[in-house]
Design a protein around this motif. Sequence first.
Motif, short mmCIF file in Angstrom:
data_model
loop_
_atom_site.label_atom_id
_atom_site.label_comp_id
_atom_site.label_asym_id
_atom_site.label_seq_id
_atom_site.Cartn_x
_atom_site.Cartn_y
_atom_site.Cartn_z
N GLU A 1 29.36 48.05 45.61
CA GLU A 1 29.07 46.87 44.80
C GLU A 1 29.73 46.95 43.36
O GLU A 1 29.49 48.33 42.76
CB GLU A 1 27.77 46.61 44.90
N LEU A 2 30.12 45.97 42.70
CA LEU A 2 30.50 46.23 41.57
C LEU A 2 30.04 45.28 40.47
O LEU A 2 29.53 44.32 41.10
CB LEU A 2 32.27 46.01 41.51
N TYR A 3 29.88 45.58 39.12
CA TYR A 3 29.49 44.86 38.26
C TYR A 3 30.18 43.50 38.20
O TYR A 3 31.71 43.44 38.32
CB TYR A 3 29.44 45.30 36.97
N SER A 4 29.72 42.39 37.87
CA SER A 4 30.45 41.10 38.00
C SER A 4 31.06 40.83 36.76
O SER A 4 32.32 40.14 36.75
CB SER A 4 29.39 39.77 37.79
N GLY A 5 30.99 41.68 35.54
CA GLY A 5 31.98 41.46 34.45
C GLY A 5 31.40 40.47 33.20
O GLY A 5 32.01 39.93 32.36
N ALA A 6 30.07 40.01 33.63
CA ALA A 6 29.58 39.09 32.53
C ALA A 6 29.51 39.13 31.17
O ALA A 6 29.98 38.19 30.48
CB ALA A 6 28.01 38.86 33.14
N LEU A 7 29.24 40.24 30.89
CA LEU A 7 29.54 40.47 29.50
C LEU A 7 30.86 40.40 28.82
O LEU A 7 31.09 39.82 27.54
CB LEU A 7 28.86 41.88 28.82
N ILE A 8 31.81 41.07 29.54
CA ILE A 8 33.27 40.84 29.14
C ILE A 8 33.75 39.35 29.29
O ILE A 8 34.23 38.82 28.33
CB ILE A 8 34.10 41.69 30.09
N TYR A 9 33.33 38.58 30.12
CA TYR A 9 33.53 37.13 30.07
C TYR A 9 32.75 36.57 28.64
O TYR A 9 33.56 35.65 28.05
CB TYR A 9 32.84 36.34 31.16
N ASP A 10 31.56 36.73 28.42
CA ASP A 10 30.94 36.11 27.22
C ASP A 10 31.91 36.59 25.99
O ASP A 10 31.87 35.82 25.09
CB ASP A 10 29.57 36.66 26.98
N LEU A 11 32.35 37.94 25.90
CA LEU A 11 33.08 38.31 24.79
C LEU A 11 34.60 37.74 24.69
O LEU A 11 35.28 37.92 23.68
CB LEU A 11 33.05 39.84 24.64
#
Lengths: 321, 100
Positions: A130-140
């Motif tokens: 399982e991998l992290y979705s990347g939510a924070l990088i999307y926000d940034l």
Amino acid sequence: MPLPTGDTIGILADNLRIRHSVLPISAKSATRWARGLNIPKGARTVLYTGMMYQLIPYIAAMGKAQEGIEDSFLVNFIKLGRQVNKVINVSGFMALPSKSMQESYNRILVNIARLLQQAGVQFGYLYEEELYSGALIYDLGVDDVLKAHARKVYDVFKKYGVQNVITVDPHTTNMLRSVYPKLIDGYDLQVQSYLEVLVERGIEPRSRLDLEVVMHDSCVYARYENVLNEQRTLLKNAGVAIKEPADSGKFTLCCGGPAESLYPKKAKERARQRVEQIKQAGAAAGAVTMCPICYVNLQKAARGEVQLEDISNLLTQAYCM
Amino acid sequence: MALVNPDFVNEVKRTEEFNASACMNCGVCSAVCPMGLELLPRKLFRYVLLGLEDKVLANTETIYSCLLCKMCEANCPAQVHIAENVRFLRYYINKKVFKL
């Protein structure tokens, strides 16, 4: 002096690109919560944690380190830190989480898995894949790094023949349900939050809780994903009386958490504002959250004045015991 | 004196989702912003439309302070995609200034 925006975002984006997560977390730590639950690996339907709950203890540790750096001479070294971090995992040293906090956040994932099992849902888990979705990088707004990462996440789902994804938090729900379809051609995963799945399955309570709580809605659930009724239905069916703070439902007040990675002090001020609203709505009742970012940010700001709980704790008491 | 970059809006606008021109400058967004960002979005988006790149870049902290919580959007009478527009600006600054 505030944290240097470009270099701070750069470190987080480098980590996602090189290490597949904004803050490095070992597979052992990320999957520990699932031990002993007998969840099969892979399946047509999977519970996807998106690693948010597992990452929060690391983010909290990093936030503490950042608070010490913000407004000090150490901000001048972040640029150098970014270059070193590309080779040596510096952020891993800076973000050493507390064990009790890890256990507390892992328990939330156990709660969610137990609730789904109680509702008769057959599901698997991708464990170390399982991998992290990347939510924070999307926000940034680092969309190029995000797009490449989203493809990797999707490919893992495809490798295991996944068709339905059950998410555990609002940010991951938003990424997989509303953002990924814009990034990946032919994206075909059906995505639901566990709260939606539980209501759809008509889960029945086994005990009445007979208590009052203040509801803190996540702004991502409320305004991005329209998940507003499910949490209320599940609590009301369990005998919980819901008290609404001044800004609630669709107009819920943000906990300030999204500012944490760049402006920790601003995040704390906003959280404090929300804590005051919760107190006015009924501090004695305690409050429930349904997002790991809201939970950690409000808990820090509450300073023990309000008892905060993840909604899954109450739901487990009502529906699984 | 402000320097005008006539291509600025096209450089920021990667898709039709960027709809800063829908803003009618009513100020509801600023009134309800939990961060108290008076600049966002109306003045900032106007700077983009006018090509005032320097003015936008001078407000980098404001752009990254936005929580993307959509309280402004939920109250916006003109259906401006405020959060997404802010993300477009972040993408632009990440590329142009931070070289990310």
